[in-house]
Scaffold this active site. Structure first.
Site, PDB file in Angstrom:
ATOM      1  N   ASP A 105       0.770  -1.065  -0.085  1.00  0.00           N
ATOM      2  CA  ASP A 105      -0.122  -0.142   0.328  1.00  0.00           C
ATOM      3  C   ASP A 105       0.969   1.682  -0.028  1.00  0.00           C
ATOM      4  OD1 ASP A 105       0.561  -0.815   2.374  1.00  0.00           O
ATOM      5  OD2 ASP A 105      -0.558   0.457   3.770  1.00  0.00           O
ATOM      6  N   HIS A 136       7.944  -1.392  12.750  1.00  0.00           N
ATOM      7  CA  HIS A 136       6.341  -2.358  12.082  1.00  0.00           C
ATOM      8  C   HIS A 136       7.272  -3.194  11.545  1.00  0.00           C
ATOM      9  CE1 HIS A 136       2.871  -1.691   9.321  1.00  0.00           C
ATOM     10  NE2 HIS A 136       3.163  -2.256   8.862  1.00  0.00           N
TER      11      HIS A 136
HETATM   12 ZN   LIG Z   1       0.712   0.868   5.098  1.00  0.00          ZN
END
Ligand SMILES: [Zn+2]
Length: 245
Positions: free
Chosen positions: A4, A80
């Site tokens: 994304d 992340h």
């Molecule tokens: Zn993302």
């Protein structure tokens, strides 16, 4: 390198090419980004006629990417499942401007003018002080924009966003989905609000919402209970930084 965040890049650059771009472009990202983009172009027979320069960002620590005359761009680590970083675009302090009458009034030398432009006082022999606060117009407060997407709550983003004019922070989930947020290493709207509050930013914009939320009001309300001056990132909308009219 999550889809994304990178899938749009080969196409965006191809669109620039179709629009006739000739100016080189600098891309900053992880090591794999260049081969990913060039492979897509190769497999799709896309030709790019302007130089594309890829710069690898070390996302393990803060780093300066670019420093121009009037602004600089820095990267800082986010948290992340894969290496990720956020970015800060910051205006560099402008010059102080001499009031029209100042130069003649004090019979300023070239050196003294430069001192005043930097905001420094001039101390002349005999005790005369020329104070920039009185004879100059102060530079406008330097503005900054911080972008942090794909991150769980982390003090590293607070450090990266310190005193920003506008902070964009992901708010993929709401507190009700906290366990999914933790598992996927994303933030809740409340987390985003906490980062904004602790980083002492002027304004927070939240985005990167899970598509489970058909209406976004709940996310906005949740962030606002922690940090009042919050807005939603709406696709296609333009936000002025430091100018809220
Ligand atoms: Zn993302």
């Amino acid at each position: 390198m999550h889809a994304d965040h990178v899938m749009g890049l080969p196409g965006l650059l191809a669109s620039m090419n179709l629009l006739g771009r000739k100016t080189p472009i600098e891309i900053f990202g992880p090591e794999e980004l260049e081969s990913f983009v060039r492979t897509i172009w190769h497999k799709t027979g896309t030709h790019i006629d302007f130089p594309v320069i890829f710069n690898v960002v070390d996302s393990s620590k803060p780093s300066l990417l670019l420093e121009m005359k009037s602004y600089k761009i820095e990267a800082f680590p986010t948290k992340h499942r894969i290496p990720t970083c956020g970015f800060k675009i910051e205006e560099l302090k402008g010059n102080w401007n001499l009031k029209p009458e100042t130069k003649a009034l004090f019979n300023l030398s070239y050196h003294e003018i430069n001192q005043l432009k930097k905001g420094e006082s001039i101390n002349r022999r005999g005790g005369v002080v020329v104070d920039p606060n009185k004879c100059c117009i102060a530079p406008v407060k330097s503005r900054s924009y911080v972008f942090a997407a794909d991150t769980a709550f982390t003090p590293k983003v607070i450090d990266g966003a310190l005193n920003a004019t506008l902070l964009y922070h992901e708010a993929t989930f709401m507190e009700a989905e906290k366990s999914i947020a933790t598992k996927t290493m994303h933030s809740t709207a409340s987390d985003a609000g906490r980062v904004a509050r602790e980083a002492n930013v002027e304004r927070l914009m939240i985005g990167h919402f899970s598509n489970r939320y058909k209406v976004l009001d709940g996310l906005l309300e949740e962030a606002r209970t922690v940090f009042e001056n919050t807005l939603l990132a709406n696709e296609g909308e333009t936000i002025s930084i430091g100018n809220y009219d």
